[in-house]
Write a protein that holds these residues in place. Structure first.
Motif, mmCIF file in Angstrom:
data_model
loop_
_atom_site.group_PDB
_atom_site.id
_atom_site.type_symbol
_atom_site.label_atom_id
_atom_site.label_comp_id
_atom_site.label_asym_id
_atom_site.label_seq_id
_atom_site.Cartn_x
_atom_site.Cartn_y
_atom_site.Cartn_z
ATOM 1 N N GLU A 1 0.059 -13.632 -4.752
ATOM 2 C CA GLU A 1 -0.553 -13.114 -3.527
ATOM 3 C C GLU A 1 -1.429 -11.910 -3.876
ATOM 4 O OE1 GLU A 1 -1.242 -13.243 0.538
ATOM 5 O OE2 GLU A 1 0.007 -14.629 -0.612
ATOM 6 N N PRO A 2 -2.652 -11.854 -3.352
ATOM 7 C CA PRO A 2 -3.535 -10.728 -3.672
ATOM 8 C C PRO A 2 -2.971 -9.388 -3.203
ATOM 9 C CG PRO A 2 -4.758 -12.498 -2.616
ATOM 10 C CD PRO A 2 -3.306 -12.840 -2.506
ATOM 11 N N LYS A 3 -3.258 -8.340 -3.995
ATOM 12 C CA LYS A 3 -2.876 -6.973 -3.647
ATOM 13 C C LYS A 3 -4.111 -6.094 -3.746
ATOM 14 C CE LYS A 3 1.934 -7.069 -5.061
ATOM 15 N NZ LYS A 3 2.979 -6.365 -5.796
ATOM 16 N N TYR A 4 -4.056 -4.967 -3.071
ATOM 17 C CA TYR A 4 -5.131 -3.988 -3.167
ATOM 18 C C TYR A 4 -5.019 -3.304 -4.530
ATOM 19 C CZ TYR A 4 -5.666 -5.022 1.701
ATOM 20 O OH TYR A 4 -5.875 -5.688 2.873
ATOM 21 N N ASP A 5 -6.154 -3.060 -5.139
ATOM 22 C CA ASP A 5 -6.160 -2.626 -6.528
ATOM 23 C C ASP A 5 -7.255 -1.585 -6.740
ATOM 24 O OD1 ASP A 5 -5.259 -3.616 -9.448
ATOM 25 O OD2 ASP A 5 -7.424 -3.244 -9.460
ATOM 26 N N ILE A 6 -6.888 -0.461 -7.366
ATOM 27 C CA ILE A 6 -7.856 0.576 -7.724
ATOM 28 C C ILE A 6 -7.825 0.712 -9.240
ATOM 29 C CG2 ILE A 6 -8.502 3.003 -7.524
ATOM 30 C CD1 ILE A 6 -6.945 3.053 -4.857
ATOM 31 N N ARG A 7 -8.982 0.468 -9.886
ATOM 32 C CA ARG A 7 -9.086 0.616 -11.338
ATOM 33 C C ARG A 7 -10.536 0.589 -11.761
ATOM 34 N NH1 ARG A 7 -5.527 -2.318 -14.035
ATOM 35 N NH2 ARG A 7 -4.449 -2.835 -12.127
ATOM 36 N N GLU A 8 -10.786 0.932 -13.040
ATOM 37 C CA GLU A 8 -12.126 0.855 -13.595
ATOM 38 C C GLU A 8 -12.360 -0.525 -14.183
ATOM 39 O OE1 GLU A 8 -13.405 5.367 -14.736
ATOM 40 O OE2 GLU A 8 -12.574 4.135 -16.341
ATOM 41 N N TRP A 9 -13.606 -1.005 -14.004
ATOM 42 C CA TRP A 9 -14.015 -2.315 -14.503
ATOM 43 C C TRP A 9 -15.297 -2.175 -15.312
ATOM 44 C CZ3 TRP A 9 -11.192 -6.710 -13.685
ATOM 45 C CH2 TRP A 9 -10.194 -6.650 -12.719
ATOM 46 N N SER A 10 -15.398 -2.994 -16.362
ATOM 47 C CA SER A 10 -16.650 -3.063 -17.118
ATOM 48 C C SER A 10 -17.717 -3.679 -16.225
ATOM 49 C CB SER A 10 -16.462 -3.890 -18.387
ATOM 50 O OG SER A 10 -16.186 -5.242 -18.068
ATOM 51 N N LYS B 1 -13.510 -6.732 -18.646
ATOM 52 C CA LYS B 1 -12.535 -5.764 -19.143
ATOM 53 C C LYS B 1 -12.192 -4.801 -18.023
ATOM 54 C CE LYS B 1 -14.337 -5.871 -23.834
ATOM 55 N NZ LYS B 1 -14.971 -5.071 -24.894
ATOM 56 N N MET B 2 -10.972 -4.256 -18.116
ATOM 57 C CA MET B 2 -10.505 -3.344 -17.078
ATOM 58 C C MET B 2 -9.699 -2.216 -17.687
ATOM 59 S SD MET B 2 -7.535 -5.837 -15.651
ATOM 60 C CE MET B 2 -8.419 -7.284 -16.158
ATOM 61 N N GLY B 3 -9.642 -1.107 -16.986
ATOM 62 C CA GLY B 3 -8.791 -0.001 -17.377
ATOM 63 C C GLY B 3 -7.464 -0.088 -16.640
ATOM 64 N N LYS B 4 -6.607 0.869 -16.924
ATOM 65 C CA LYS B 4 -5.340 0.931 -16.201
ATOM 66 C C LYS B 4 -5.625 1.248 -14.744
ATOM 67 C CE LYS B 4 -2.490 2.293 -20.062
ATOM 68 N NZ LYS B 4 -1.582 3.306 -20.616
ATOM 69 N N GLY B 5 -4.782 0.735 -13.883
ATOM 70 C CA GLY B 5 -5.020 0.946 -12.467
ATOM 71 C C GLY B 5 -3.747 0.985 -11.665
ATOM 72 N N CYS B 6 -3.911 0.850 -10.394
ATOM 73 C CA CYS B 6 -2.809 0.926 -9.440
ATOM 74 C C CYS B 6 -2.960 -0.202 -8.429
ATOM 75 C CB CYS B 6 -2.868 2.286 -8.741
ATOM 76 S SG CYS B 6 -1.624 2.518 -7.474
ATOM 77 N N THR B 7 -1.899 -0.974 -8.233
ATOM 78 C CA THR B 7 -1.921 -2.022 -7.212
ATOM 79 C C THR B 7 -1.047 -1.593 -6.039
ATOM 80 O OG1 THR B 7 -0.092 -3.216 -8.263
ATOM 81 C CG2 THR B 7 -2.316 -3.888 -8.864
ATOM 82 N N LEU B 8 -1.485 -1.966 -4.850
ATOM 83 C CA LEU B 8 -0.803 -1.573 -3.622
ATOM 84 C C LEU B 8 -0.664 -2.759 -2.679
ATOM 85 C CD1 LEU B 8 -2.999 1.584 -2.976
ATOM 86 C CD2 LEU B 8 -0.674 1.623 -3.859
ATOM 87 N N THR B 9 0.473 -2.837 -2.001
ATOM 88 C CA THR B 9 0.618 -3.802 -0.929
ATOM 89 C C THR B 9 -0.157 -3.289 0.287
ATOM 90 O OG1 THR B 9 2.570 -2.729 -0.006
ATOM 91 C CG2 THR B 9 2.951 -4.418 -1.715
ATOM 92 N N ALA B 10 -0.290 -4.113 1.300
ATOM 93 C CA ALA B 10 -0.981 -3.686 2.523
ATOM 94 C C ALA B 10 -0.247 -2.498 3.161
ATOM 95 C CB ALA B 10 -1.086 -4.847 3.503
ATOM 96 N N ASP B 11 1.087 -2.518 3.152
ATOM 97 C CA ASP B 11 1.861 -1.406 3.719
ATOM 98 C C ASP B 11 1.648 -0.123 2.923
ATOM 99 O OD1 ASP B 11 2.885 -2.975 5.748
ATOM 100 O OD2 ASP B 11 4.775 -3.385 4.710
ATOM 101 N N GLU B 12 1.606 -0.228 1.583
ATOM 102 C CA GLU B 12 1.373 0.944 0.750
ATOM 103 C C GLU B 12 -0.030 1.502 0.961
ATOM 104 O OE1 GLU B 12 4.320 -0.075 -3.023
ATOM 105 O OE2 GLU B 12 2.302 -0.964 -2.946
ATOM 106 N N LEU B 13 -1.014 0.614 1.098
ATOM 107 C CA LEU B 13 -2.381 1.063 1.353
ATOM 108 C C LEU B 13 -2.471 1.774 2.704
ATOM 109 C CD1 LEU B 13 -5.301 1.105 0.263
ATOM 110 C CD2 LEU B 13 -5.679 -1.002 1.548
ATOM 111 N N ALA B 14 -1.779 1.249 3.708
ATOM 112 C CA ALA B 14 -1.764 1.891 5.026
ATOM 113 C C ALA B 14 -1.127 3.278 4.941
ATOM 114 C CB ALA B 14 -1.021 1.017 6.032
#
Length: 77
Positions: free
Chosen positions: A35-44, A49-62
């Motif tokens: 299931e897709p999650k909200y995600d904040i990270r750096e992308w090439s 390629k991607m850097g380390k990031g943070c994934t959040l559920t909809a409740d966590e994003l809210a």
């Protein structure tokens, strides 16, 4: 190590870009066909390629949105 599969379902916005063209983005990402999650990270630039990031559920994003709305940004200047 198992291959990491991902699909950027939706690009919700770019937060910044560095001198090498990598962008810090908020995306909706499906990791390993889950299931897709909200995600904040750096992308090439080509998103291969991607850097380390943070994934959040909809409740966590809210919850994060509520916290951010309470911050007085003027107090940090």
């Amino acid at each position: 190590m198992a291959e990491l599969k991902f699909e950027i379902v939706s690009n919700l916005g770019t937060l910044s870009e560095n001198a090498k063209g990598w962008t810090k983005e908020l995306n909706l990402v499906s990791w390993n066909e889950r299931e897709p999650k909200y995600d904040i990270r750096e992308w090439s630039p080509d998103h291969s390629k991607m850097g380390k990031g943070c994934t959040l559920t909809a409740d966590e994003l809210a919850s994060l949105k509520d916290i951010i709305n309470e911050i007085d940004l003027d107090s940090f200047e």
